[in-house]
Write a protein that holds these residues in place. Structure first.
Motif, PDB file in Angstrom:
ATOM      1  N   LYS A 270     -17.951 -41.418  16.163  1.00 42.20           N
ATOM      2  CA  LYS A 270     -18.346 -40.539  17.264  1.00 42.20           C
ATOM      3  C   LYS A 270     -17.763 -41.009  18.587  1.00 42.20           C
ATOM      4  CE  LYS A 270     -22.699 -38.869  15.274  1.00 42.20           C
ATOM      5  NZ  LYS A 270     -24.185 -38.878  15.405  1.00 42.20           N
ATOM      6  N   ILE A 271     -17.799 -42.318  18.825  1.00 44.68           N
ATOM      7  CA  ILE A 271     -17.258 -42.847  20.086  1.00 44.68           C
ATOM      8  C   ILE A 271     -15.752 -42.611  20.168  1.00 44.68           C
ATOM      9  CG2 ILE A 271     -16.881 -44.958  21.405  1.00 44.68           C
ATOM     10  CD1 ILE A 271     -19.522 -45.993  20.327  1.00 44.68           C
ATOM     11  N   ILE A 272     -15.052 -42.818  19.067  1.00 43.77           N
ATOM     12  CA  ILE A 272     -13.604 -42.617  19.056  1.00 43.77           C
ATOM     13  C   ILE A 272     -13.265 -41.143  19.239  1.00 43.77           C
ATOM     14  CG2 ILE A 272     -11.538 -42.764  17.604  1.00 43.77           C
ATOM     15  CD1 ILE A 272     -12.622 -45.366  16.492  1.00 43.77           C
ATOM     16  N   ASN A 273     -14.007 -40.259  18.580  1.00 41.68           N
ATOM     17  CA  ASN A 273     -13.759 -38.821  18.740  1.00 41.68           C
ATOM     18  C   ASN A 273     -13.984 -38.377  20.181  1.00 41.68           C
ATOM     19  OD1 ASN A 273     -13.146 -38.494  16.044  1.00 41.68           O
ATOM     20  ND2 ASN A 273     -15.212 -37.905  15.453  1.00 41.68           N
ATOM     21  N   ARG A 274     -14.968 -38.974  20.847  1.00 41.69           N
ATOM     22  CA  ARG A 274     -15.273 -38.598  22.222  1.00 41.69           C
ATOM     23  C   ARG A 274     -14.168 -39.038  23.189  1.00 41.69           C
ATOM     24  NH1 ARG A 274     -19.694 -41.359  22.815  1.00 41.69           N
ATOM     25  NH2 ARG A 274     -20.927 -39.844  21.616  1.00 41.69           N
TER      26      ARG A 274
ATOM     27  N   ALA B 278      -7.568 -40.180  25.967  1.00 41.97           N
ATOM     28  CA  ALA B 278      -6.519 -41.171  25.725  1.00 41.97           C
ATOM     29  C   ALA B 278      -5.184 -40.499  25.415  1.00 41.97           C
ATOM     30  CB  ALA B 278      -6.940 -42.095  24.574  1.00 41.97           C
ATOM     31  N   ILE B 279      -5.218 -39.399  24.662  1.00 41.89           N
ATOM     32  CA  ILE B 279      -3.981 -38.677  24.350  1.00 41.89           C
ATOM     33  C   ILE B 279      -3.384 -38.079  25.616  1.00 41.89           C
ATOM     34  CG2 ILE B 279      -3.026 -36.717  23.080  1.00 41.89           C
ATOM     35  CD1 ILE B 279      -5.098 -37.212  20.930  1.00 41.89           C
TER      36      ILE B 279
ATOM     37  N   LEU C 252     -12.364 -47.314  20.552  1.00 44.91           N
ATOM     38  CA  LEU C 252     -11.044 -46.701  20.695  1.00 44.91           C
ATOM     39  C   LEU C 252     -10.056 -47.688  21.293  1.00 44.91           C
ATOM     40  CD1 LEU C 252      -9.200 -44.266  20.486  1.00 44.91           C
ATOM     41  CD2 LEU C 252     -10.063 -43.478  22.695  1.00 44.91           C
ATOM     42  N   ASN C 253     -10.491 -48.470  22.272  1.00 44.63           N
ATOM     43  CA  ASN C 253      -9.611 -49.463  22.873  1.00 44.63           C
ATOM     44  C   ASN C 253      -9.219 -50.530  21.852  1.00 44.63           C
ATOM     45  OD1 ASN C 253      -8.238 -50.654  25.134  1.00 44.63           O
ATOM     46  ND2 ASN C 253      -9.872 -52.173  25.242  1.00 44.63           N
ATOM     47  N   GLU C 254     -10.153 -50.903  20.984  1.00 41.68           N
ATOM     48  CA  GLU C 254      -9.838 -51.873  19.932  1.00 41.68           C
ATOM     49  C   GLU C 254      -8.786 -51.323  18.972  1.00 41.68           C
ATOM     50  OE1 GLU C 254     -13.516 -52.728  18.067  1.00 41.68           O
ATOM     51  OE2 GLU C 254     -14.186 -54.146  19.603  1.00 41.68           O
TER      52      GLU C 254
ATOM     53  N   VAL D  42     -10.300 -45.125  10.554  1.00 40.47           N
ATOM     54  CA  VAL D  42     -11.296 -44.260  11.204  1.00 40.47           C
ATOM     55  C   VAL D  42     -11.412 -42.977  10.385  1.00 40.47           C
ATOM     56  CG1 VAL D  42     -11.968 -43.102  13.332  1.00 40.47           C
ATOM     57  CG2 VAL D  42     -10.633 -45.214  13.437  1.00 40.47           C
ATOM     58  N   PRO D  43     -12.491 -42.797   9.616  1.00 38.39           N
ATOM     59  CA  PRO D  43     -12.640 -41.603   8.777  1.00 38.39           C
ATOM     60  C   PRO D  43     -13.087 -40.400   9.592  1.00 38.39           C
ATOM     61  CG  PRO D  43     -14.557 -42.996   8.542  1.00 38.39           C
ATOM     62  CD  PRO D  43     -13.614 -43.728   9.462  1.00 38.39           C
TER      63      PRO D  43
END
Length: 298
Positions: free
Chosen positions: A149-153, A158-159, A190-192, A218-219
């Protein structure tokens, strides 16, 4: 019967203490150096949690014994789940099994204490033991969902930043480096992941290999869509900046649609609580009149 249960409780407590002492006395020290993402996660977990810092030496001592556990294909699935969780607590599969075993021993001890002190049913001992065994896996799967969820947010932003940096003349690795260096928190998932991509590129991985590794860790459908778009852009020779801009806009639209869908589901789920509240209000308003009518003979 009660005497037998208390004897069983004392035996369970004694077995747990004996196993802990025997493990510490017979196992050699395995204070190995840990590098990379998993090692950083382990050090961070030890610094942030005094409880885990106390348990971690026992996890390392018991881990070599866990290699004989016949998991079969489940061992690979556990390894994959740990990768999806971002190397949770810096554990590998054997250490996760040892961590679960320690939780199980703690559960058996707690169950034995409740049976002995509070006269709980004897079934509480295996119940608490089984609960202790599964708690680490429940926390692991929860970390997978939270991390995704954090990465999707944060992925659309970032893109966009990567596209902006590449428009200014930077290459893709340099754009990723700028995003990582300007990130507010180095512990952000996401930074990791971006840092790991950058490290893999510096080690000689191709862009496709690094991005596909990101998609495997990341699934998430959003991450897979981004990875496939960038890989296809590289294979077909399409300008990457345009692909990144389109991908960021697409991910934002998907997130908006997901938010609207969640809001519509929430409205439906709120119907039952609202009906219960309305029924309680009607009972509070009409109750005195009903009681008064019953007392007057109506």
């Amino acid at each position: 019967m009660i005497v037998a249960l208390r004897i069983l409780s004392v035996v369970g407590i004694g077995a747990g203490i004996w196993l802990a002492v025997f493990s510490g006395a017979s196992s050699p020290s395995t204070a190995e150096k840990r590098f990379g993402l998993r090692g950083r996660k382990r050090r961070r977990a030890i610094e942030q949690s005094s409880a885990f810092a106390a348990v971690e030496p026992w996890v390392r001592l018991l881990a070599p014994w866990m290699g004989v556990v016949p998991l079969g294909r489940r061992r690979a699935l556990l390894e994959e789940t740990l990768a999806h969780a971002g190397d949770w607590l810096g554990l590998d599969v054997d250490e996760l099994l040892a961590f679960s075993l320690l939780h199980g021993i703690a559960g058996l001890t707690a169950g034995s204490f409740f049976v002995w002190y509070f006269d709980f049913p004897g079934a509480a001992v295996p119940f608490f033991g089984g609960l202790g065994l599964v708690i680490p896996y429940i926390r692991l799967t929860g970390e997978v969902s939270k991390r995704a969820k954090i990465i999707n947010r944060g992925l659309p932003g970032a893109i966009d930043l990567a596209a902006l940096c590449m428009t200014a003349g930077l290459a893709f690795p340099q754009a990723i480096s700028q995003i990582v260096s300007k990130s507010g928190s180095e512990h952000d998932p996401l930074n990791e992941e971006l840092s790991l991509i950058l490290q893999q590129l510096r080690l000689g991985w191709t862009r496709e290999q690094a991005l596909r590794s990101f998609g495997e860790r990341v699934p998430s459908q959003s991450v897979r869509s981004f990875v496939n778009a960038v890989v296809q852009s590289e294979q077909r020779g399409t300008p990457l900046v345009e692909v990144l801009q389109i991908q960021a806009a697409t991910l934002r639209q998907q997130r908006s649609a997901s938010g609207e869908e969640a809001a519509s589901r929430a409205a439906v789920l709120m119907l039952l609580p609202l009906m219960l509240i309305m029924a309680a209000t009607i009972l509070l308003l009409m109750g005195p009149f009903v009681i008064q009518g019953m007392e007057s003979g109506f």
